[in-house]
Design a protein around this motif. Structure first.
Motif, short mmCIF file in Angstrom:
data_model
loop_
_atom_site.label_atom_id
_atom_site.label_comp_id
_atom_site.label_asym_id
_atom_site.label_seq_id
_atom_site.Cartn_x
_atom_site.Cartn_y
_atom_site.Cartn_z
N GLY A 1 0.85 -1.20 0.00
CA GLY A 1 0.00 0.00 0.00
C GLY A 1 0.88 1.24 0.00
O GLY A 1 2.11 1.14 -0.01
N ILE A 2 0.29 2.36 -0.02
CA ILE A 2 -1.14 2.60 -0.14
C ILE A 2 -1.44 2.68 -1.64
O ILE A 2 -0.83 3.47 -2.36
N LEU A 3 -2.41 1.85 -2.09
CA LEU A 3 -2.71 1.76 -3.51
C LEU A 3 -4.07 2.40 -3.81
O LEU A 3 -5.03 2.21 -3.06
N PHE A 4 -4.13 3.13 -4.91
CA PHE A 4 -5.43 3.55 -5.42
C PHE A 4 -6.08 2.35 -6.11
O PHE A 4 -5.39 1.55 -6.77
N GLU A 5 -7.39 2.21 -5.97
CA GLU A 5 -8.06 1.01 -6.45
C GLU A 5 -8.21 0.96 -7.97
O GLU A 5 -8.73 -0.03 -8.50
N ASN A 6 -7.75 2.00 -8.67
CA ASN A 6 -7.68 1.94 -10.13
C ASN A 6 -6.24 1.77 -10.60
O ASN A 6 -5.97 1.83 -11.80
N ASP A 7 -5.33 1.54 -9.67
CA ASP A 7 -3.92 1.35 -10.03
C ASP A 7 -3.73 -0.02 -10.66
O ASP A 7 -4.38 -1.00 -10.28
N ILE A 8 -2.83 -0.13 -11.62
CA ILE A 8 -2.58 -1.39 -12.31
C ILE A 8 -2.07 -2.47 -11.34
O ILE A 8 -2.27 -3.66 -11.56
N ASP A 9 -1.45 -2.07 -10.23
CA ASP A 9 -0.96 -3.03 -9.25
C ASP A 9 -2.08 -3.62 -8.39
O ASP A 9 -1.91 -4.70 -7.80
N TYR A 10 -3.20 -2.93 -8.32
CA TYR A 10 -4.22 -3.29 -7.32
C TYR A 10 -4.80 -4.70 -7.50
O TYR A 10 -4.89 -5.46 -6.51
N PRO A 11 -5.21 -5.12 -8.70
CA PRO A 11 -5.78 -6.47 -8.82
C PRO A 11 -4.82 -7.57 -8.40
O PRO A 11 -5.22 -8.54 -7.74
N THR A 12 -3.54 -7.44 -8.77
CA THR A 12 -2.56 -8.46 -8.39
C THR A 12 -2.28 -8.40 -6.89
O THR A 12 -2.11 -9.44 -6.25
N ALA A 13 -2.23 -7.20 -6.34
CA ALA A 13 -2.05 -7.06 -4.90
C ALA A 13 -3.19 -7.74 -4.15
O ALA A 13 -2.98 -8.46 -3.17
N LYS A 14 -4.42 -7.53 -4.61
CA LYS A 14 -5.57 -8.14 -3.97
C LYS A 14 -5.50 -9.66 -4.02
O LYS A 14 -5.92 -10.36 -3.10
N LEU B 1 -2.61 -11.56 -4.31
CA LEU B 1 -1.40 -12.18 -3.76
C LEU B 1 -1.00 -11.71 -2.37
O LEU B 1 -0.28 -12.43 -1.67
N ALA B 2 -1.39 -10.52 -1.98
CA ALA B 2 -0.92 -9.96 -0.70
C ALA B 2 -1.73 -10.50 0.47
O ALA B 2 -2.94 -10.76 0.35
N ALA B 3 -1.05 -10.65 1.60
CA ALA B 3 -1.76 -11.02 2.83
C ALA B 3 -2.61 -9.86 3.32
O ALA B 3 -3.65 -10.06 3.97
N GLN B 4 -2.19 -8.64 3.00
CA GLN B 4 -2.94 -7.46 3.41
C GLN B 4 -2.68 -6.33 2.42
O GLN B 4 -1.54 -6.10 2.01
N VAL B 5 -3.74 -5.64 2.02
CA VAL B 5 -3.64 -4.52 1.09
C VAL B 5 -4.28 -3.29 1.72
O VAL B 5 -5.43 -3.35 2.18
#
Length: 359
Positions: free
Chosen positions: A293-306, A308-312
């Motif tokens: 984080g901190i990620l904006f929910e339209n960021d290209i990283d966000y779907p993969t973070a959601k 694979l990450a234990a916490q976003v």
């Protein structure tokens, strides 16, 4: 499915199967000229059975397939071969034939019983080979070509028939990524330039999402959904279609991901603008649970973070980062043994002042 009269080929209450035993019931699909319709679904769902019933290799158990408003059973074999071309997954093994000779067999519906090609037929053969970029293979023995070349040769053969519709069963099965993209790009261009209708099955969901105008989803004994990619690739549907129990599928990106590593985050990743993707996947491969984080929910990283990450830690698109969100990120970051900053100040722009507090 909309008004059936809009479609060049469509089915009504179609039931298909083998030896009188229904496999899939009440199939309602349709494709217009200039469109690509793709069938997707689990292995063994019956996609090939549907295609074989459409092309009359199998007799439907119930219902009707209409082509240009006329029931398929009303067409003679000659008439049907002038309107429809077929490319199946079965590998063909013509003996002692050059690639050009294989392509030329696509003209046989027009040559009469002696199979003699006219100059006009030869011109159409050459044009088809040029369209799929195989003119340099004309004299080569068909058996001495690669799988990718064979697929293009069979597509040229199908185009030689000058059909209104082409049916393909898993046309990219034997192709590497280069030839997959090349083959589908040619097919897409043909639908635009020749106004062809295309029906095919695909396993590659990312490609199906990108190339299709309409998608039919086959599961169990029925067609679950029929619609545009935007209607099919909605949040959470693809994992249900395939009964996925491990990993995830990101509908917005068409990307499958392996299962996340669970547990207390050991690494905090500061990312954004696509910089986090390789880091997230490396940590997943290494079995290290992480937070990001901190990620904006339209960021290209966000779907993969959601996935694979234990916490976003995230905020809605274009929203300010609140003090509460920043404090939460700091708390999680404090409990991690390592911080990886994948972004630069230039990439983060105005939010860098906030993000650097996590270093």
């Amino acid at each position: 499915m909309g008004q059936t009269k809009e479609y060049y080929l469509y089915t009504e209450n179609l039931t298909v199967g083998y030896n009188g035993q229904p496999l899939i019931r009440d199939i309602k699909i349709g494709v217009r000229p200039g469109e690509i319709l793709t069938l997707i679904g689990p292995n063994g769902a019956g996609k090939t059975t549907i295609l074989k019933s459409i092309i009359r290799q199998l007799s439907p158990l119930a219902g009707v397939v209409y082509l240009n408003g006329q029931g398929m059973q009303e067409y003679s074999g000659q008439e049907l071969s002038e309107k429809m071309s077929v490319v199946l997954t079965d590998r063909v093994h013509p003996e002692m034939m050059s690639c050009e000779e294989v392509v030329a067999t696509g003209r046989y519906p027009y040559t009469g019983k002696f199979g003699v090609l006219s100059e006009a037929d030869h011109r159409i053969v050459r044009e088809a080979m040029e369209l799929v970029h195989i003119t340099d293979l004309a004299e080569r023995d068909f058996e001495r070509t690669s799988d990718g070349q064979k697929q293009r040769i069979m597509l040229a053969r199908a185009l030689c028939q000058q059909p209104d519709i082409i049916v393909l069963d898993e046309p990219t099965s034997f192709l590497d990524i280069k030839y997959k993209l090349e083959f589908l790009s040619i097919l897409q261009r043909m639908t635009r330039e020749k106004h062809l209708a295309v029906i095919m099955s695909l396993h590659e969901l990312d490609l199906a999402e990108r190339i299709s105008d309409q998608i039919a989803c086959i599961k169990g004994d029925r067609m679950e959904r029929f619609g545009t990619p935007e209607e099919i690739f909605t949040d959470g549907y693809i994992p249900k279609l395939y009964d996925m129990t491990v990993g995830s599928f990101g509908e917005p990106t068409g990307t499958p991901e392996l299962a996340a590593v669970t547990g207390v985050p050991q690494v905090f990743v500061i990312a954004g603008c696509g910089t986090g993707l390789p880091v997230y996947r490396r940590l997943q491969r290494q079995g290290i649970p992480f937070a990001t984080g901190i990620l904006f929910e339209n960021d290209i990283d966000y779907p993969t973070a959601k996935a694979l990450a234990a916490q976003v830690i995230s905020v809605p698109a274009f929203s300010p980062i609140s003090q509460e969100t920043l404090s939460l990120a700091k708390e999680i970051r404090k409990n991690c043994g390592q911080v990886i900053c994948a972004v630069t100040p230039e990439q983060m722009g105005s939010v860098w002042e906030c993000m650097k507090e996590l270093l």
